[in-house]
Design a protein around this motif. Structure first.
Motif, PDB file in Angstrom:
ATOM      1  N   ALA A 118       3.664   1.968 -13.866  1.00 12.31           N
ATOM      2  CA  ALA A 118       2.732   1.120 -14.381  1.00 12.31           C
ATOM      3  C   ALA A 118       1.663   2.075 -13.123  1.00 12.31           C
ATOM      4  CB  ALA A 118       2.756  -0.148 -13.977  1.00 12.31           C
ATOM      5  N   CYS A 119       1.314   2.314 -12.865  1.00 15.24           N
ATOM      6  CA  CYS A 119       0.979   2.628 -11.776  1.00 15.24           C
ATOM      7  C   CYS A 119       0.384   4.060 -11.159  1.00 15.24           C
ATOM      8  CB  CYS A 119       1.495   2.646 -10.126  1.00 15.24           C
ATOM      9  SG  CYS A 119       1.754   1.296  -9.449  1.00 15.24           S
ATOM     10  N   THR A 120      -0.581   4.760 -11.542  1.00 12.48           N
ATOM     11  CA  THR A 120      -1.141   6.561 -11.722  1.00 12.48           C
ATOM     12  C   THR A 120      -0.826   6.537  -9.996  1.00 12.48           C
ATOM     13  OG1 THR A 120      -3.510   5.782 -11.443  1.00 12.48           O
ATOM     14  CG2 THR A 120      -3.472   6.176 -13.171  1.00 12.48           C
ATOM     15  N   THR A 121      -0.783   5.984  -8.900  1.00 12.12           N
ATOM     16  CA  THR A 121      -1.078   6.024  -7.715  1.00 12.12           C
ATOM     17  C   THR A 121      -0.164   4.925  -7.442  1.00 12.12           C
ATOM     18  OG1 THR A 121      -2.688   7.286  -7.378  1.00 12.12           O
ATOM     19  CG2 THR A 121      -1.747   6.953  -5.170  1.00 12.12           C
ATOM     20  N   PRO A 122       1.156   5.605  -6.827  1.00 16.59           N
ATOM     21  CA  PRO A 122       1.709   4.479  -5.948  1.00 16.59           C
ATOM     22  C   PRO A 122       1.984   3.752  -5.064  1.00 16.59           C
ATOM     23  CG  PRO A 122       3.630   6.216  -5.999  1.00 16.59           C
ATOM     24  CD  PRO A 122       1.880   6.699  -7.125  1.00 16.59           C
ATOM     25  N   VAL A 139      -0.539  -4.717  -9.991  1.00 16.03           N
ATOM     26  CA  VAL A 139      -0.957  -3.637 -11.026  1.00 16.03           C
ATOM     27  C   VAL A 139      -2.221  -4.449 -11.860  1.00 16.03           C
ATOM     28  CG1 VAL A 139      -0.255  -1.597 -12.644  1.00 16.03           C
ATOM     29  CG2 VAL A 139       0.780  -2.462 -10.424  1.00 16.03           C
ATOM     30  N   GLU A 140      -3.251  -3.273 -12.286  1.00 16.93           N
ATOM     31  CA  GLU A 140      -4.719  -3.981 -13.179  1.00 16.93           C
ATOM     32  C   GLU A 140      -4.191  -2.469 -14.171  1.00 16.93           C
ATOM     33  OE1 GLU A 140      -8.779  -3.172 -12.142  1.00 16.93           O
ATOM     34  OE2 GLU A 140      -8.582  -4.742 -12.730  1.00 16.93           O
ATOM     35  N   GLU A 144      -1.893   3.947 -19.957  1.00 16.72           N
ATOM     36  CA  GLU A 144      -1.467   3.792 -19.178  1.00 16.72           C
ATOM     37  C   GLU A 144      -1.140   5.461 -18.612  1.00 16.72           C
ATOM     38  OE1 GLU A 144       1.896   5.182 -21.837  1.00 16.72           O
ATOM     39  OE2 GLU A 144       1.071   3.488 -22.931  1.00 16.72           O
ATOM     40  N   PRO A 145      -1.098   5.203 -17.194  1.00 18.85           N
ATOM     41  CA  PRO A 145      -0.296   4.153 -16.867  1.00 18.85           C
ATOM     42  C   PRO A 145      -1.846   3.306 -15.521  1.00 18.85           C
ATOM     43  CG  PRO A 145      -0.480   6.006 -14.836  1.00 18.85           C
ATOM     44  CD  PRO A 145      -0.876   6.046 -16.524  1.00 18.85           C
ATOM     45  N   GLY A 146      -1.926   1.852 -14.847  1.00 13.84           N
ATOM     46  CA  GLY A 146      -2.762   1.469 -14.267  1.00 13.84           C
ATOM     47  C   GLY A 146      -3.588   1.318 -13.184  1.00 13.84           C
ATOM     48  N   ARG A 147      -4.160   0.765 -12.467  1.00 12.17           N
ATOM     49  CA  ARG A 147      -4.606   0.984 -11.123  1.00 12.17           C
ATOM     50  C   ARG A 147      -3.256   0.094 -10.108  1.00 12.17           C
ATOM     51  NH1 ARG A 147      -8.538  -0.114  -7.800  1.00 12.17           N
ATOM     52  NH2 ARG A 147      -9.349  -2.214  -9.032  1.00 12.17           N
ATOM     53  N   TRP A 148      -2.725   0.879  -8.938  1.00 12.01           N
ATOM     54  CA  TRP A 148      -2.375  -0.285  -7.656  1.00 12.01           C
ATOM     55  C   TRP A 148      -3.059  -1.189  -6.854  1.00 12.01           C
ATOM     56  CZ3 TRP A 148      -2.569   0.571  -2.725  1.00 12.01           C
ATOM     57  CH2 TRP A 148      -1.583  -0.357  -2.293  1.00 12.01           C
ATOM     58  N   LEU A 149      -2.368  -2.080  -6.886  1.00  8.80           N
ATOM     59  CA  LEU A 149      -3.817  -3.614  -6.478  1.00  8.80           C
ATOM     60  C   LEU A 149      -2.913  -4.219  -5.085  1.00  8.80           C
ATOM     61  CD1 LEU A 149      -4.954  -5.843  -9.169  1.00  8.80           C
ATOM     62  CD2 LEU A 149      -6.315  -3.637  -8.166  1.00  8.80           C
ATOM     63  N   ASP A 150      -1.728  -3.713  -5.350  1.00 11.44           N
ATOM     64  CA  ASP A 150      -1.101  -4.540  -4.076  1.00 11.44           C
ATOM     65  C   ASP A 150       0.425  -4.686  -3.807  1.00 11.44           C
ATOM     66  OD1 ASP A 150      -1.690  -5.993  -1.547  1.00 11.44           O
ATOM     67  OD2 ASP A 150      -1.943  -7.377  -2.703  1.00 11.44           O
ATOM     68  N   PHE A 151       0.893  -4.468  -3.233  1.00 14.71           N
ATOM     69  CA  PHE A 151       2.542  -4.318  -3.397  1.00 14.71           C
ATOM     70  C   PHE A 151       3.013  -5.105  -1.605  1.00 14.71           C
ATOM     71  CE2 PHE A 151       6.089  -2.530  -1.061  1.00 14.71           C
ATOM     72  CZ  PHE A 151       6.978  -2.538  -1.688  1.00 14.71           C
ATOM     73  N   ALA A 152       4.016  -6.226  -1.995  1.00 18.33           N
ATOM     74  CA  ALA A 152       5.054  -6.253  -0.667  1.00 18.33           C
ATOM     75  C   ALA A 152       6.458  -6.827  -0.684  1.00 18.33           C
ATOM     76  CB  ALA A 152       3.937  -8.317  -0.434  1.00 18.33           C
ATOM     77  N   THR A 153       7.276  -7.236   0.060  1.00 16.15           N
ATOM     78  CA  THR A 153       8.446  -6.822  -0.014  1.00 16.15           C
ATOM     79  C   THR A 153       8.484  -8.731   0.979  1.00 16.15           C
ATOM     80  OG1 THR A 153       9.061  -6.330   2.003  1.00 16.15           O
ATOM     81  CG2 THR A 153       9.188  -5.060  -0.038  1.00 16.15           C
TER      82      THR A 153
END
Length: 157
Positions: A118-122, A139-140, A144-153
């Motif tokens: 889903a991300c152009t750039t992870p 992701v926004e 295809e693909p979209g723009r990464w907005l946020d990530f967490a664990t």
């Protein structure tokens, strides 16, 4: 797709393996999983990632993860087709939605692969490629693909 959609891809949190007689679909969360779900819910709320629609695998551990997030009540669909779904199925379901923000709660390897596709750039995060239990990518997408907005664990927030 002719509109932007915010897509939240969440892998269920840690499940309990103490009862080997339980079918995989019926495994509950363990204590660590319940705690991690609460942490991820707090993270989602603090970042303003609140879904208009939730698509959740019908497995017990995904349902318990969703419940543990403590998000405001929203339209929720428990879907058998998300149980161990592949990335293409997950992204196809996401792109078919017409709301502004969709949360999908699922399983690896499909949910992690969907986040990557889903991300152009992870995100630059060592845990992204492993996509551990409780990992969450926002992701926004409008194509295809979209723009990464946020990530967490669960270990991050």
């Amino acid at each position: 797709m002719d509109h932007f959609i915010k897509l939240i891809l969440l892998r269920h949190t840690k499940s309990d393996w103490t009862d080997p007689s339980l079918p995989d679909r019926e495994r509950p969360l363990n204590e660590r999983g319940r705690s991690a779900a609460a942490k991820m819910g707090e993270w989602l709320r603090s970042r303003g990632h609140l879904p208009d629609l939730v698509l959740c695998s019908d497995a017990r551990r995904t349902r318990e993860t969703l419940e543990g997030l403590g998000l405001p009540e929203t339209q929720t669909e428990y879907r058998p087709d998300l149980y161990l779904a592949d990335a293409e199925t997950i992204l196809s379901l996401a792109r078919a939605q017409t709301v502004g923000c969709v949360l999908i709660v699922g399983h690896n390897p499909g949910i992690g692969a969907a986040a990557e596709m889903a991300c152009t750039t992870p995100p630059v995060a060592p845990e992204f490629t492993r996509y551990p239990t409780g990992a969450c990518t926002v992701v926004e997408i409008d194509g295809e693909p979209g723009r990464w907005l946020d990530f967490a664990t669960p270990r991050d927030p």
